[in-house]
Motif scaffolding. Structure first.
Motif, PDB file in Angstrom:
ATOM      1  N   PRO A  57      74.070  -9.052  45.158  1.00  0.00           N
ATOM      2  CA  PRO A  57      72.873  -9.298  44.645  1.00  0.00           C
ATOM      3  C   PRO A  57      73.583  -9.193  42.924  1.00  0.00           C
ATOM      4  N   ASP A  58      72.530 -10.214  42.403  1.00  0.00           N
ATOM      5  CA  ASP A  58      72.753 -10.400  40.838  1.00  0.00           C
ATOM      6  C   ASP A  58      73.008  -9.086  40.020  1.00  0.00           C
ATOM      7  N   TRP A  59      72.170  -8.163  40.351  1.00  0.00           N
ATOM      8  CA  TRP A  59      72.513  -6.841  39.442  1.00  0.00           C
ATOM      9  C   TRP A  59      73.677  -6.168  39.672  1.00  0.00           C
ATOM     10  N   PHE A  60      74.275  -6.369  40.771  1.00  0.00           N
ATOM     11  CA  PHE A  60      75.588  -6.086  40.989  1.00  0.00           C
ATOM     12  C   PHE A  60      76.779  -6.773  40.153  1.00  0.00           C
ATOM     13  N   SER A  61      76.594  -7.973  40.548  1.00  0.00           N
ATOM     14  CA  SER A  61      77.692  -9.207  40.231  1.00  0.00           C
ATOM     15  C   SER A  61      77.506  -9.161  38.435  1.00  0.00           C
ATOM     16  N   ASP A  62      76.510  -8.878  38.156  1.00  0.00           N
ATOM     17  CA  ASP A  62      76.010  -8.682  36.552  1.00  0.00           C
ATOM     18  C   ASP A  62      76.676  -7.648  35.944  1.00  0.00           C
ATOM     19  N   LEU A  63      76.802  -6.579  36.611  1.00  0.00           N
ATOM     20  CA  LEU A  63      77.216  -5.288  36.414  1.00  0.00           C
ATOM     21  C   LEU A  63      75.985  -4.578  35.493  1.00  0.00           C
ATOM     22  N   ASP A  64      74.935  -4.961  35.910  1.00  0.00           N
ATOM     23  CA  ASP A  64      73.642  -4.486  35.354  1.00  0.00           C
ATOM     24  C   ASP A  64      73.140  -2.882  35.874  1.00  0.00           C
ATOM     25  N   ALA A  65      73.775  -2.146  35.051  1.00  0.00           N
ATOM     26  CA  ALA A  65      73.743  -0.581  35.450  1.00  0.00           C
ATOM     27  C   ALA A  65      72.174  -0.159  35.339  1.00  0.00           C
ATOM     28  N   ASP A  66      71.684  -0.797  34.266  1.00  0.00           N
ATOM     29  CA  ASP A  66      70.309  -0.558  33.685  1.00  0.00           C
ATOM     30  C   ASP A  66      69.434  -0.622  34.791  1.00  0.00           C
ATOM     31  N   ALA A  67      69.467  -1.786  35.757  1.00  0.00           N
ATOM     32  CA  ALA A  67      68.617  -1.981  36.709  1.00  0.00           C
ATOM     33  C   ALA A  67      68.605  -0.663  37.813  1.00  0.00           C
ATOM     34  N   VAL A  68      69.590   0.083  37.824  1.00  0.00           N
ATOM     35  CA  VAL A  68      69.545   0.954  38.943  1.00  0.00           C
ATOM     36  C   VAL A  68      69.157   2.255  38.653  1.00  0.00           C
ATOM     37  N   GLN A  69      68.710   3.001  39.619  1.00  0.00           N
ATOM     38  CA  GLN A  69      68.052   4.440  39.423  1.00  0.00           C
ATOM     39  C   GLN A  69      68.975   5.424  39.928  1.00  0.00           C
ATOM     40  N   ALA A  70      69.522   5.018  41.031  1.00  0.00           N
ATOM     41  CA  ALA A  70      70.553   6.003  41.761  1.00  0.00           C
ATOM     42  C   ALA A  70      71.530   6.413  40.778  1.00  0.00           C
ATOM     43  N   ARG A  71      71.595   7.689  40.446  1.00  0.00           N
ATOM     44  CA  ARG A  71      72.209   8.157  39.506  1.00  0.00           C
ATOM     45  C   ARG A  71      73.904   7.907  39.289  1.00  0.00           C
ATOM     46  N   CYS A  72      74.534   8.244  40.823  1.00  0.00           N
ATOM     47  CA  CYS A  72      75.712   7.911  41.014  1.00  0.00           C
ATOM     48  C   CYS A  72      76.289   6.423  40.789  1.00  0.00           C
ATOM     49  N   LEU A  73      75.533   5.613  41.325  1.00  0.00           N
ATOM     50  CA  LEU A  73      75.941   4.231  41.231  1.00  0.00           C
ATOM     51  C   LEU A  73      75.636   3.556  39.919  1.00  0.00           C
ATOM     52  N   ARG A  74      74.335   3.968  39.282  1.00  0.00           N
ATOM     53  CA  ARG A  74      74.072   3.785  37.773  1.00  0.00           C
ATOM     54  C   ARG A  74      75.286   3.991  36.826  1.00  0.00           C
ATOM     55  N   ASP A  75      75.742   5.482  36.910  1.00  0.00           N
ATOM     56  CA  ASP A  75      76.944   5.675  36.194  1.00  0.00           C
ATOM     57  C   ASP A  75      77.996   4.824  36.602  1.00  0.00           C
ATOM     58  N   VAL A  76      78.622   4.825  37.657  1.00  0.00           N
ATOM     59  CA  VAL A  76      79.674   4.270  38.093  1.00  0.00           C
ATOM     60  C   VAL A  76      79.647   2.765  37.592  1.00  0.00           C
ATOM     61  N   LEU A  77      78.697   1.950  37.845  1.00  0.00           N
ATOM     62  CA  LEU A  77      78.440   0.800  37.452  1.00  0.00           C
ATOM     63  C   LEU A  77      78.562   0.498  35.861  1.00  0.00           C
ATOM     64  N   ALA A  78      78.015   1.385  35.242  1.00  0.00           N
ATOM     65  CA  ALA A  78      78.133   1.445  33.822  1.00  0.00           C
ATOM     66  C   ALA A  78      79.292   1.490  33.477  1.00  0.00           C
ATOM     67  N   GLN A  79      80.043   2.266  34.084  1.00  0.00           N
ATOM     68  CA  GLN A  79      81.292   2.561  33.545  1.00  0.00           C
ATOM     69  C   GLN A  79      82.435   1.219  33.706  1.00  0.00           C
ATOM     70  N   VAL A  80      82.135   0.592  34.850  1.00  0.00           N
ATOM     71  CA  VAL A  80      82.735  -0.746  35.132  1.00  0.00           C
ATOM     72  C   VAL A  80      82.371  -1.791  34.171  1.00  0.00           C
ATOM     73  N   ARG A  81      81.125  -1.897  33.709  1.00  0.00           N
ATOM     74  CA  ARG A  81      80.651  -2.674  32.717  1.00  0.00           C
ATOM     75  C   ARG A  81      81.229  -2.587  31.476  1.00  0.00           C
ATOM     76  N   ASP A  82      81.545  -1.178  31.036  1.00  0.00           N
ATOM     77  CA  ASP A  82      81.885  -0.808  29.659  1.00  0.00           C
ATOM     78  C   ASP A  82      83.301  -0.581  29.499  1.00  0.00           C
ATOM     79  N   HIS A  83      84.033  -0.313  30.663  1.00  0.00           N
ATOM     80  CA  HIS A  83      85.627   0.001  30.681  1.00  0.00           C
ATOM     81  C   HIS A  83      86.347  -0.980  31.564  1.00  0.00           C
ATOM     82  N   GLY A  84      85.823  -1.405  32.590  1.00  0.00           N
ATOM     83  CA  GLY A  84      86.471  -2.331  33.662  1.00  0.00           C
ATOM     84  C   GLY A  84      87.567  -1.583  34.405  1.00  0.00           C
ATOM     85  N   TRP A  85      87.029  -0.143  34.268  1.00  0.00           N
ATOM     86  CA  TRP A  85      87.876   0.935  35.306  1.00  0.00           C
ATOM     87  C   TRP A  85      87.153   1.921  35.774  1.00  0.00           C
TER      88      TRP A  85
END
Ligand code: SF4
Length: 496
Positions: A326-354
Motif C-alpha cells: 500500500p502507498d502508506w507503506f511504500s511512502d514511509l508514511d508513519a503518520d498514517a499509522v495508529q498501531a504504535r509498534c508499526l508507527r514507530d518503526v516505520l517512522a525510524q525507517v523514514r527518518d534514519h533508513g535503519w
C-alpha cells in the motif's frame, strides 16, 4: 611474470571501498559514480547520500592513485578507460553478469566475506538441508573462533536462549553509551547539494527524510565505530538482542552493517576483535558469541544462499502472496499509522533508513507476511529503504527468512507472530490504541488478527510442516475465525 590481477587497475564498486579490495596499497584504482543507478528506483535519500559520500571520500583519499569517473552509466565510464582492469566479484547478479560481459575485465573471487564460495560449496555438498547452525559451527572450527581446541569455548556453541530476554520493565531505554557519531565535511555537503539539484531537475526521486549523516564512510571512520562498539556496547549486546524499547531505537546493536556492506570493514577481523574482548575479560561469551554468529554465521550464510539457490530464487513465491504494497507503506508514511509498534518503526525507517533486525523481522516483515504482500515487492522495498540494504542481503533475508517464499529451504517455519510476541519483546503495547490479545472489533491488534488471517489463508500449504502443527491446531480451535477473516478482508490495505 605477474598476472593482470597483480598489476592492473582494480575497479572497485561503491560497496568495495575498503583496503582489502586491493592487492597492495599502491594498486591503481577505478571508481565510477553512475547516476543512472539512482534514477531507476526510489531509494531512501539517506542511502543515496551515504553511498555517494563513501565513494567520493574513497576517491579523495586515493587522490592520483584512482581514476574517478562521474557518468550517467557504467558503460559510458568504461569506454574511456584503457589498460588491464580487474574487479572482485560484484555483489549483485546484475552487476556480476555485467562485468563478465565486458571484454578485458578480469573477475576475481569475491572479497568482504569470511567463507569463500569453494568452502561453502564443499560444506553444502555434505548437508541434507542447509541449516545455518551447522554452517556456523563449521565456520567457527575453520576460523578457530571462540574455540578451546576442538571444543567451543565454555562447551557451548549457541547462546540464543540467553540472548532472547524480553525488554526490561519500567524503562524505555537500555541506557548504554551512544555509538560512534559522524561529523560531516565538505564532501557530505557537496553530495547533499548534488542530490538536491538532481531532485529539482527531476532526474531522481527519493523516499525518506534527509538528515545529518549517521554512518561511517571511510575505513578510518569505520574502525573508530568498531572500537567504540567493542569498548562500550558489545558487553551489553547479547541479552536484549531481540528486544525493542520505544525510547531506545539502537539498543546495544553495533550499527556496523552499513560500513561493512560498503566494504569498509573486514567481517573476519571484526569477529577476531570481538573474540579478543571475550578473552580479555571485557565482554561475556554470550554477548560475543551473539555478535560473532551474525558475522561469520548469518551474514555469510545469506551471501552464499543468494548465489547457491540460483537466479530464480528471488522469484520464489511458495505462499502465492500476490498483494502489492500500500502507498502508506511504500511512502514511509508513519503518520498514517495508529498501531504504535508499526508507527514507530516505520517512522525510524523514514527518518534514519535503519532499524535493527527485530523490528525488520517481527514488525515490518511480519506485517507483510500476514497480509500476503508479494515477496519480490517486499525485497525491493527493503533494498531501497535501508542504508545497509543490497540485493544480496535482501533477497535471502526476505524471500527465504521473513516471507517463507522459498517454501522452507532456509527457515523451517514462517516467521509469523501475533501481538503477544511484540508485547513480550517490547514496551509498545501498553500505550497502543489496540490490545494485543484482541483479534476482532475496535481494539483488535492488527498483528494478532493478521496472524490468524495468515494461518487461515495458508492452512493447506502449511499442513505438512511438523512445526506448524500446534499453530494450526490453535486455528482449528478458534471459534470466531470467520469473523477475523471477514474483518481483515474489510480492512484491506488501510493503514492500521
Ligand atoms: Fe503493536 Fe498490537 Fe502491540 Fe499495538 S497492540 S503495539 S499494534 S502489537
Amino acid at each position: 611474470m605477474n598476472n593482470v590481477a597483480e598489476t592492473g587497475r582494480r575497479w572497485c564498486f561503491a560497496d568495495q571501498l575498503g583496503p582489502h579490495f586491493l592487492d597492495h596499497p599502491d594498486q591503481p584504482v577505478l571508481l565510477i559514480e553512475s547516476r543512472a543507478a539512482f534514477g531507476r528506483r526510489r531509494f531512501h535519500r539517506r542511502k543515496a547520500h551515504l553511498v555517494l559520500s563513501a565513494l567520493r571520500h574513497r576517491a579523495a583519499e586515493l587522490g592520483d592513485q584512482a581514476v574517478f569517473l562521474q557518468t550517467r552509466t557504467y558503460r559510458e565510464a568504461l569506454d574511456t578507460v584503457t589498460g588491464p582492469l580487474s574487479v572482485c566479484q560484484p555483489t549483485s547478479r546484475a552487476a556480476d553478469s555485467f562485468v563478465r560481459s565486458m571484454p578485458g575485465v578480469e573477475v576475481l573471487p569475491a572479497r568482504g566475506f569470511c567463507t569463500d564460495r569453494a568452502q561453502f560449496d564443499e560444506w553444502a555438498r555434505g548437508q541434507r538441508t542447509l541449516l545455518l547452525e551447522n554452517f556456523y559451527r563449521d565456520a567457527r572450527r575453520r576460523f578457530d573462533l571462540l574455540m578451546d581446541g576442538d571444543e567451543p569455548a565454555q562447551g557451548r556453541w549457541n547462546f540464543d536462549a540467553d540472548n532472547r530476554e524480553p525488554a526490561p520493565k519500567n524503562t524505555d531505554t537500555l541506557g548504554i553509551t551512544a555509538p560512534w557519531q559522524a561529523e560531516e565535511d565538505e564532501i557530505d555537503e557537496q553530495v547533499r547539494a548534488d542530490l538536491d539539484r538532481w531532485e529539482r531537475e527531476g532526474a531522481v526521486a527519493f523516499v525518506g527524510c534527509d538528515g545529518p549523516r549517521e554512518f561511517p564512510v571511510t575505513a578510518t571512520e569505520a574502525q573508530s565505530a568498531l572500537q567504540i562498539f567493542l569498548r562500550d556496547r558489545l558487553p551489553h549486546f547479547g541479552p536484549h538482542e531481540d528486544a525493542m524499547l520505544s525510547g531506545d531505537r539502537l539498543m546495544a546493536h553495533s550499527l556496523l552493517s552499513a560500513p561493512m556492506n560498503l566494504g569498509l570493514l573486514d567481517p573476519l577481523e571484526c569477529a577476531y576483535a570481538a573474540e579478543d574482548a571475550y578473552r580479555g575479560g571485557h565482554a561475556s561469551l554470550g554477548s560475543v558469541e551473539g555478535y560473532v554468529r551474525q558475522l561469520i554465521g548469518w551474514r555469510d550464510y545469506i551471501w552464499h544462499v543468494y548465489w547457491h539457490f540460483g537466479a530464480d530464487y528471488r522469484r520464489r513465491n511458495a505462499l502465492q502472496a500476490q498483494a502489492g504494497l500500500p502507498d502508506w507503506f511504500s511512502d514511509l508514511d508513519a503518520d498514517a499509522v495508529q498501531a504504535r509498534c508499526l508507527r514507530d518503526v516505520l517512522a525510524q525507517v523514514r527518518d534514519h533508513g535503519w532499524v535493527h533486525h527485530i523490528p525488520r523481522l517481527m514488525v515490518l516483515s511480519n506485517y507483510a507476511l500476514q497480509r500476503g504482500w508479494h515477496p519480490a515487492a517486499v525485497t525491493d522495498w527493503f533494498h531501497r529503504c535501508f542504508v545497509d540494504g543490497y540485493d544480496w542481503v535482501m533477497v535471502a533475508n526476505v524471500v527465504g527468512m521473513s516471507q517463507h517464499a522459498d517454501g522452507g529451504l532456509m527457515a523451517t517455519k514462517p516467521y509469523a507472530a501475533g501481538g503477544a510476541y511484540i508485547n513480550r519483546m517490547s514496551d509498545y503495547c501498553g500505550q497502543c490504541r489496540y490490545h494485543p490479545s484482541e483479534r476482532v472489533g475496535e481494539l483488535a491488534c492488527p498483528y494478532t488478527a493478521g496472524y490468524w488471517w495468515f494461518l487461515h489463508r495458508n492452512r493447506r500449504r502449511l499442513e505438512g510442516n511438523r512445526r506448524m502443527n500446534q499453530p494450526l491446531a490453535g486455528l482449528r480451535r478458534l471459534k470466531d475465525v470467520d469473523e477475523v477473516v471477514a474483518q481483515q478482508r474489510r480492512l484491506g490495505q488501510a493503514a492500521p
